[in-house]
Scaffold this motif. Sequence first.
Motif, mmCIF file in Angstrom:
data_model
loop_
_atom_site.group_PDB
_atom_site.id
_atom_site.type_symbol
_atom_site.label_atom_id
_atom_site.label_comp_id
_atom_site.label_asym_id
_atom_site.label_seq_id
_atom_site.Cartn_x
_atom_site.Cartn_y
_atom_site.Cartn_z
ATOM 1 N N ARG A 84 0.834 -1.207 0.000
ATOM 2 C CA ARG A 84 0.000 0.000 0.000
ATOM 3 C C ARG A 84 0.869 1.257 0.000
ATOM 4 O O ARG A 84 0.542 2.236 -0.674
ATOM 5 C CB ARG A 84 -0.929 -0.008 1.214
ATOM 6 N N ARG A 85 1.973 1.229 0.747
ATOM 7 C CA ARG A 85 2.850 2.393 0.795
ATOM 8 C C ARG A 85 3.464 2.686 -0.568
ATOM 9 O O ARG A 85 3.569 3.842 -0.975
ATOM 10 C CB ARG A 85 3.955 2.174 1.825
ATOM 11 N N GLY A 88 0.770 3.947 -2.901
ATOM 12 C CA GLY A 88 0.368 5.264 -2.428
ATOM 13 C C GLY A 88 -1.040 5.655 -2.832
ATOM 14 O O GLY A 88 -1.956 4.823 -2.876
#
Length: 300
Positions: A84-85, A88
Amino acid sequence: MFDFDELEEKYEAKRAPKEPKKATVPKPKAAQAAQAAQAAETKPKAAPRSNGSPAPMNRKIRVLALHGGGSNANIMQFQVMPLRRILGDQAEWVFLNGGRTWKFDEGQQPPEIMKTLAAGMPFYGWYAVETKDKTDRPYQEKLFDPEVDFTYTEVEAGVDRVLAYIKDEGPVDVLVGFSQGCIVSHLMAAVLRERGEAIPWRLSIFFNGMRVRDRRYERLFQTALELPSIMVFGRQIQRIQDEFYNYGKASQMALYQEPLVLEHDEGHKFPSAGPRAKEIYEEVAKQVYFHCGVAPRNKI
């Protein structure tokens, strides 16, 4: 059952209901074929897209995540945090819960960290598992014994519920599954193919999955699925974990054509340690961007 253009229009209408929709003129099949051939020569090598996959899109990537057995959406949100990071704000995620409350065997209660991550949410599964082997052999031994028959209880209800969600709330571009969530994902794709319906998502990502053990569904996988897929498997020194890795890898790879396989040394879990975990999530993100026709804003 699924019309991807209809799902796209429905989704865009939700996001900006007052904007008029632009009419699109379908290209002749010959022109489409020529354009696809030209694109294939210039794009990086990757698993082929499924038939009917949509063109590059001008919206966020939509990811649907299916947790493993004895887990829930809150835990899955934490487990996929590294991916997820990287994606983004170019991706939006949806986390579904399985439809069956999970019953832990005696002595196998969830660790405190899982209870903390669950944040009060019950633990769920997508289906129950029954076996004709009534001996007191450990479950893992039965699982890795190809002679043992398994039956998935209520698995079709779980599959139909996820497919209904995609139809009603889609589009979905990427499907991410862990363990039991992978089984549901396999069945979803195979059921749609048997019905003669297009698979409406572009890419499946499997963390520590395996094949469908219920013999009632063997017919669905006599031919490998053409859906692009990424398979992440974890090895571990302990005997049971190595058996899970060996069996899961060999059995799941046979279900799909040319899957991209990535491996780590942390066993039956999402990778989190050292440079290898970072390499895996970065490669997964690159494939997500590629199959969704989206250019990453940040260099990977």
